[in-house]
Enzyme design. Structure first.
Site, PDB file in Angstrom:
ATOM      1  N   LYS A 186      27.504  36.733  45.668  1.00 57.77           N
ATOM      2  CA  LYS A 186      27.123  37.287  44.430  1.00 57.77           C
ATOM      3  C   LYS A 186      24.927  37.075  43.981  1.00 57.77           C
ATOM      4  O   LYS A 186      24.839  37.513  44.499  1.00 57.77           O
ATOM      5  CB  LYS A 186      27.047  36.377  43.198  1.00 57.77           C
ATOM      6  CG  LYS A 186      28.732  37.094  42.499  1.00 57.77           C
ATOM      7  CD  LYS A 186      29.382  35.879  41.315  1.00 57.77           C
ATOM      8  CE  LYS A 186      30.897  36.510  40.964  1.00 57.77           C
ATOM      9  NZ  LYS A 186      31.099  35.372  40.392  1.00 57.77           N
ATOM     10  N   GLN A 233      31.780  30.816  36.531  1.00 58.44           N
ATOM     11  CA  GLN A 233      32.939  31.288  37.481  1.00 58.44           C
ATOM     12  C   GLN A 233      34.410  30.246  37.148  1.00 58.44           C
ATOM     13  O   GLN A 233      34.069  29.620  36.242  1.00 58.44           O
ATOM     14  CB  GLN A 233      32.403  30.425  38.604  1.00 58.44           C
ATOM     15  CG  GLN A 233      33.407  31.020  39.895  1.00 58.44           C
ATOM     16  CD  GLN A 233      32.911  31.952  40.137  1.00 58.44           C
ATOM     17  OE1 GLN A 233      32.121  33.147  40.342  1.00 58.44           O
ATOM     18  NE2 GLN A 233      34.581  32.690  40.657  1.00 58.44           N
ATOM     19  N   ASP A 237      31.020  39.541  32.879  1.00 55.90           N
ATOM     20  CA  ASP A 237      32.504  39.804  33.582  1.00 55.90           C
ATOM     21  C   ASP A 237      33.325  40.643  32.247  1.00 55.90           C
ATOM     22  O   ASP A 237      33.964  40.946  33.250  1.00 55.90           O
ATOM     23  CB  ASP A 237      32.335  38.679  32.735  1.00 55.90           C
ATOM     24  CG  ASP A 237      32.591  37.877  34.951  1.00 55.90           C
ATOM     25  OD1 ASP A 237      32.858  38.572  35.485  1.00 55.90           O
ATOM     26  OD2 ASP A 237      32.123  36.700  34.430  1.00 55.90           O
TER      27      ASP A 237
HETATM   28  N1  GUN Z   1      37.105  34.117  39.420  1.00 55.50           N
HETATM   29  C1  GUN Z   1      38.188  35.122  40.110  1.00 55.50           C
HETATM   30  N2  GUN Z   1      37.498  36.371  39.184  1.00 55.50           N
HETATM   31  C2  GUN Z   1      36.850  36.031  38.887  1.00 55.50           C
HETATM   32  C3  GUN Z   1      35.568  37.215  38.365  1.00 55.50           C
HETATM   33  O1  GUN Z   1      35.947  38.372  37.771  1.00 55.50           O
HETATM   34  N3  GUN Z   1      34.539  36.771  36.519  1.00 55.50           N
HETATM   35  C4  GUN Z   1      34.613  35.078  36.955  1.00 55.50           C
HETATM   36  N4  GUN Z   1      33.784  34.911  36.414  1.00 55.50           N
HETATM   37  N5  GUN Z   1      35.020  34.001  37.911  1.00 55.50           N
HETATM   38  C5  GUN Z   1      35.971  34.973  38.738  1.00 55.50           C
END
Ligand code: GUN
Length: 298
Positions: free
Chosen positions: A59, A103, A126
């Site tokens: 990211k 996350q 998200d």
């Molecule tokens: N863990 C796996 N996929 C995601 C996601 O799309 N967002 C977040 N915050 N954590 C994740």
């Protein structure tokens, strides 16, 4: 009956992602030039889960490449719920931050729901906050969860039909299955489908997968969907990313999806490869949601 032979289309997320990022670059430049705003994501990583660390790094790299800001708050595994919520509250009130992301998965000692609900819905890039899921289910999505949002973009880019089709989703997670259902069932761009959601409680999964015009798999089981579980002409979206041991590979493992790709390829009208299908879309949609939030802040 004659057997169909399809010129199977490979649905490459990287093509779609490049297309979207070109458009995002224009929006980012405009935000900077006209409003002196640089879209900024604040990500929170608790603990040292290697997969999560890798995801956060990707990211950061993507945001940097797009001349956006991505900061990561690395917190120890024994962080308390109240510490984490205090941090989120501070970010909610920080005008320079447009997107907040926690996350997942969080350590078991923390209540994920409580923590995700403390993120301001306006900065919930998200799209996991119940308010954003509610908007989505009422047909007025604001922030769409990144993986389902990316799938809609793939379907749109490759002109895969959904209207009047039967879409079958395997997996009912909050991150993929449930929002995917909400998007495809609405009369929105690439929606208006009849949608069936299958999960671990489904009796005779093949009965449903064989009926699918569009099959979306997010089950987390390596090469789970075999050729004899689908009908000819199915469009297949494979969300799975599974690491399986493979002694013939230098690294000792390979990445496969939830679909047995080679078993299903000839029968499918189109299919996403793994890697290179849905995967490249997720971070692009996070960028897109963060840019939207930055524009909303004007
Ligand atoms: N863990 C796996 N996929 C995601 C996601 O799309 N967002 C977040 N915050 N954590 C994740």
């Amino acid at each position: 009956m004659n057997k169909f032979f399809f010129n199977t289309i490979l649905l490459k997320g990287s093509n779609v992602s490049n297309h979207i990022r070109k458009n995002l670059t224009l929006q980012i430049n405009e935000l900077k030039k006209t409003y002196n705003i640089t879209p900024k994501l604040s990500a929170i990583l608790v603990g040292d889960n290697p997969a999560s660390q890798l995801y956060i790094k990707s990211k950061e790299k993507a945001f940097k490449k797009m001349d956006c800001i991505s900061e990561t708050h690395n917190l120890p595994i024994n962080t308390t719920e109240s510490n984490l919520i205090e941090l989120i509250k501070g970010l909610n009130n920080d005008n320079s931050v447009h997107g907040i992301l926690v996350q997942l998965p969080l350590p078991k000692s923390l209540d994920s729901k409580k923590i995700l609900h403390s993120i301001s819905p306006e900065k919930d890039v998200d799209g996991f906050h119940p308010m954003n899921i509610g908007y989505l289910y009422q047909g007025e999505p604001k922030y769409v969860p990144c993986t389902p949002g990316g799938i809609i973009e793939i379907l749109d880019f490759y002109d895969i039909p959904t209207e009047r089709c039967h879409a079958v989703i395997v997996g009912r997670s909050n991150i993929v299955g449930k929002p995917m259902y909400g998007l495809l069932a609405q009369n929105l761009r690439k929606g208006n489908a009849t949608v069936t959601m299958c999960h671990t409680g489904t009796k005779d999964l093949s009965y449903f997968t064989k009926q699918a015009d569009l099959l979306i798999i997010a089950a987390g089981i390596p090469e789970f969907i075999k050729g004899d579980m689908i009908s000819e002409g199915t469009h297949i979206i494979d969300v799975g990313i599974n690491r399986v041991n493979d002694a013939s590979e230098k690294k000792g493992y390979k990445i496969v999806g939830d679909v047995d790709f080679f078993d299903c390829f000839d029968k499918s009208a189109s299919i996403t490869p793994v890697p290179g299908g849905v995967g490249p879309m997720t971070i692009t949609m996070l960028l897109s949601n963060t840019v939207t939030s930055a524009k909303n802040s004007i």
